[in-house]
Motif scaffolding. Structure first.
Motif, PDB file in Angstrom:
ATOM      1  N   UNK A 299     -12.014  60.944  21.788  1.00  0.00           N
ATOM      2  CA  UNK A 299     -11.443  61.809  20.685  1.00  0.00           C
ATOM      3  C   UNK A 299     -11.008  61.039  19.472  1.00  0.00           C
ATOM      4  N   UNK A 300     -10.427  60.014  19.601  1.00  0.00           N
ATOM      5  CA  UNK A 300     -10.294  59.067  18.419  1.00  0.00           C
ATOM      6  C   UNK A 300     -11.458  58.787  17.485  1.00  0.00           C
ATOM      7  N   UNK A 301     -12.870  58.528  18.213  1.00  0.00           N
ATOM      8  CA  UNK A 301     -14.005  58.577  17.506  1.00  0.00           C
ATOM      9  C   UNK A 301     -14.456  59.776  16.702  1.00  0.00           C
ATOM     10  N   UNK A 302     -14.292  60.889  17.303  1.00  0.00           N
ATOM     11  CA  UNK A 302     -14.441  62.260  16.672  1.00  0.00           C
ATOM     12  C   UNK A 302     -13.468  62.349  15.505  1.00  0.00           C
ATOM     13  N   UNK A 303     -12.350  61.898  15.585  1.00  0.00           N
ATOM     14  CA  UNK A 303     -11.170  62.050  14.501  1.00  0.00           C
ATOM     15  C   UNK A 303     -11.596  61.224  13.333  1.00  0.00           C
ATOM     16  N   UNK A 304     -12.159  59.895  13.438  1.00  0.00           N
ATOM     17  CA  UNK A 304     -12.365  59.088  12.636  1.00  0.00           C
ATOM     18  C   UNK A 304     -13.396  59.818  11.592  1.00  0.00           C
ATOM     19  N   UNK A 305     -14.480  60.186  12.414  1.00  0.00           N
ATOM     20  CA  UNK A 305     -15.763  60.902  11.678  1.00  0.00           C
ATOM     21  C   UNK A 305     -15.179  62.125  11.059  1.00  0.00           C
ATOM     22  N   UNK A 306     -14.272  62.929  11.814  1.00  0.00           N
ATOM     23  CA  UNK A 306     -13.841  64.220  10.905  1.00  0.00           C
ATOM     24  C   UNK A 306     -13.323  63.709   9.776  1.00  0.00           C
ATOM     25  N   UNK A 307     -12.351  62.829   9.953  1.00  0.00           N
ATOM     26  CA  UNK A 307     -11.610  62.477   8.737  1.00  0.00           C
ATOM     27  C   UNK A 307     -12.239  61.944   7.605  1.00  0.00           C
ATOM     28  N   UNK A 308     -13.128  60.978   7.977  1.00  0.00           N
ATOM     29  CA  UNK A 308     -14.121  60.579   6.657  1.00  0.00           C
ATOM     30  C   UNK A 308     -15.055  61.362   6.063  1.00  0.00           C
ATOM     31  N   UNK A 309     -15.649  62.298   6.954  1.00  0.00           N
ATOM     32  CA  UNK A 309     -16.487  63.216   6.159  1.00  0.00           C
ATOM     33  C   UNK A 309     -16.039  64.646   6.479  1.00  0.00           C
ATOM     34  N   UNK A 310     -14.938  65.091   6.374  1.00  0.00           N
ATOM     35  CA  UNK A 310     -14.255  66.343   6.235  1.00  0.00           C
ATOM     36  C   UNK A 310     -15.018  67.345   7.231  1.00  0.00           C
ATOM     37  N   UNK A 311     -15.117  66.866   8.255  1.00  0.00           N
ATOM     38  CA  UNK A 311     -15.874  67.635   9.330  1.00  0.00           C
ATOM     39  C   UNK A 311     -14.777  68.825   9.933  1.00  0.00           C
ATOM     40  N   UNK A 312     -15.416  70.018  10.311  1.00  0.00           N
ATOM     41  CA  UNK A 312     -14.859  70.991  10.779  1.00  0.00           C
ATOM     42  C   UNK A 312     -15.238  71.171  12.330  1.00  0.00           C
ATOM     43  N   UNK A 313     -14.307  71.580  13.029  1.00  0.00           N
ATOM     44  CA  UNK A 313     -14.817  71.860  14.364  1.00  0.00           C
ATOM     45  C   UNK A 313     -13.882  73.003  15.070  1.00  0.00           C
ATOM     46  N   UNK A 314     -14.720  73.760  15.798  1.00  0.00           N
ATOM     47  CA  UNK A 314     -14.185  75.247  16.388  1.00  0.00           C
ATOM     48  C   UNK A 314     -14.771  75.013  17.860  1.00  0.00           C
ATOM     49  N   UNK A 315     -13.787  75.834  18.716  1.00  0.00           N
ATOM     50  CA  UNK A 315     -14.067  75.972  20.030  1.00  0.00           C
ATOM     51  C   UNK A 315     -13.985  77.626  20.174  1.00  0.00           C
TER      52      UNK A 315
END
Length: 513
Positions: free
Chosen positions: A123-139
């Motif tokens: 999860x922390x790896x995903x958060x790091x990438x999301x914050x750096x690249x402004x990624x959107x995630x949905x489920x």
């Protein structure tokens, strides 16, 4: 909240056990196509364009088939700095992170948080990438949501839910582990792949497989007594394939698979959990405990090459028939070219002979001699087959005492209480005695040589034809010396005079192990 329009998104599906929400109304499970369709519908609602679909699964190394991929189970991996750590191995998920980081996609769609994440580190790896690249995630369930890198509330909720999912997986793992331990102690099968040699309950012997385990265990020791070399597991595995005996997963038997089966303590009726003996199977064991221990000593001895590389011989005389030009012990193998299979000298292409005709001649000569001379085989049954009664418990106790003494010699040398030459001499004597004890125990475990059944046999041909190739080769190699001799031009016909057939004297070692 204003909906963010994203044009590039990745769909992530993980192969896992079906849950209740994965079932259709009629109780059947949804396919990956059904699950992907639901996620594509979600992408349409959000106005996202799907650029990639990643289906994460694992591959069973024994069958080569896909199996459920875990977001929780960890394995040992070695990092670039050489350190060993525990990590969840999911190449598909790691590939998604790389795509998000490199800009291949800017969104991620999944079915549920615990289908993607059950390890806080992931999860922390995903958060790091999301914050750096402004990624959107949905489920689909709404349990995993990150908007433009994730708000504080979204990230906190994700961390909390992953922690609960991780705890749930650990609880399940612990309950399953305890259940298997209880079953092992009670003598029951803990589930999973059916153990070779037993029915699905893991307790009832399966006749064909259990008979082969007992047979192979004895054969490994029988022939070793004659040659002081272990019988090749490749040959025994070939026998299993010829007899149609498959592994419990339905695969052809290999030398390595057979080795693992012969070393399994369940064969002698002992159940193991986490490497410790915790129970016993009801009834008689498939393999006598003394035979099993002798097999383990043989196959785990680092000084012996117990599993030679290369295929098992497929012809009666491969590596046994000698070359009449090279008198240094060079033998012949079978080569298959434009013509029929032919024996050829290993060192050159001279002295080729039709393999089928030569084997037929050798076999006929051997069987006629055995049938005519009833005492031929008996004189070759080596003395090791006449096993004296020994106290196996006393021998094992002596071996343990010698090992303790060897350890003591090393300690005495470190303290300066003995010289180096004294330590080396004592070690040499101890190892020699250990080897002698090991041989006594091994000889006591295997009583008969394959030659014994040919003593006073009435129908030699019938018995011979019922034997596997490895036994035929052993009998031939023990009783006869076959040499292919040079002859003048005789056209294409097979010339029996070009073969020297000699019956050996007792005490001659065979050519091939």
């Amino acid at each position: 909240m204003t909906r963010t329009v994203i044009t590039q998104a990745i769909i992530y599906l993980r192969l896992s056990d079906l849950r209740q929400e994965d079932l259709n109304e009629d109780g059947t499970g949804r396919t990956f196509g059904d699950r992907e369709r639901r996620l594509r519908e979600l992408a349409d609602r959000w106005g996202w364009q799907v650029v990639k679909v990643v289906v994460e699964n694992d591959v069973d190394p024994r069958t080569g088939k896909a199996r459920p991929a875990s977001a929780f189970k960890r394995r040992k991996v070695t990092l670039p700095d050489g350190s060993t750590v525990m990590r969840v191995i999911r190449p598909g998920y790691r590939g998604i992170l790389r795509d998000l980081k490199s800009g291949v996609a800017s969104g991620l769609l999944a079915e549920d948080l615990d289908r993607v994440l059950r390890d806080p580190r992931d999860l922390e790896d995903l958060i790091d990438v999301a914050e750096a690249k402004k990624i959107n995630v949905r489920s689909l369930t709404g349990s995993l949501t990150l908007t433009d890198g994730g708000t504080d509330a979204e990230i906190t909720l994700a961390r909390a839910m992953v922690a609960f999912a991780n705890k749930s997986s650990r609880d399940t793992s612990r309950r399953v582990s305890l259940g298997r331990e209880r079953k092992a102690i009670a003598g029951e099968h803990g589930g999973g792949i059916r153990p070779f040699g037993f029915e699905q309950d893991g307790v009832t012997p399966l006749e064909v497989e259990s008979d082969f385990l007992a047979y192979a265990s004895t054969r490994v020791l029988q022939l070793n007594k004659k040659t002081r070399k272990p019988w090749t597991l490749a040959s025994l595995a070939a026998e299993a394939r010829d007899a149609g005996v498959l592994t419990s997963t339905g695969l052809p038997m290999t030398a390595e698979a057979l080795r693992q089966l012969l070393l399994r303590r369940r064969n002698m009726g002992v159940l193991v959990y986490n490497g410790e003996e915790v129970g016993k199977l009801p009834g008689e064991p498939i393999v006598d405990p003394e035979v099993f221990r002798a097999v383990v000593r043989l196959l785990t001895d680092p000084s012996r090459r117990c599993n030679p590389q290369g295929p098992a011989p497929r012809w009666l005389g491969s590596g046994i028939y000698g070359c009449g030009i090279h008198l240094d012990g060079t033998t012949c193998n079978v080569g298959i070219g434009d013509r029929s299979p032919r024996y050829k000298c290993k060192a050159s292409s001279h002295l080729t002979r039709n393999a089928a005709h030569l084997d037929a001649l050798v076999q006929a000569t051997l069987l006629q001699r055995i049938a005519r001379d009833r005492g031929l085989v008996e004189q070759f049954v080596f003395e090791a087959d006449k096993v004296p009664v020994v106290d196996l418990g006393a021998l094992r106790a002596e071996a343990d005492a010698i090992r303790i003494e060897l350890d003591g010699l090393a300690e005495d040398r470190i303290r300066g209480q003995i010289t180096r030459s004294q330590m080396l001499r004592g070690t040499e004597l101890g190892l020699l005695r250990l080897e002698a004890i090991d041989q006594q125990i091994r000889d006591a475990a295997a009583v008969e040589s394959p030659l014994v059944q040919f003593i006073e046999v009435r129908d030699v041909a019938k018995l011979w034809n019922s034997q596997p190739l490895s036994v035929k080769r052993f009998v031939l190699d023990t009783l006869m010396a076959v040499t292919i001799m040079p002859v003048g031009r005789t056209g294409h016909a097979f010339d029996p005079t070009g073969v020297e057939l000699r019956f050996k004297s007792p005490g001659e070692l065979p050519v091939a192990a």
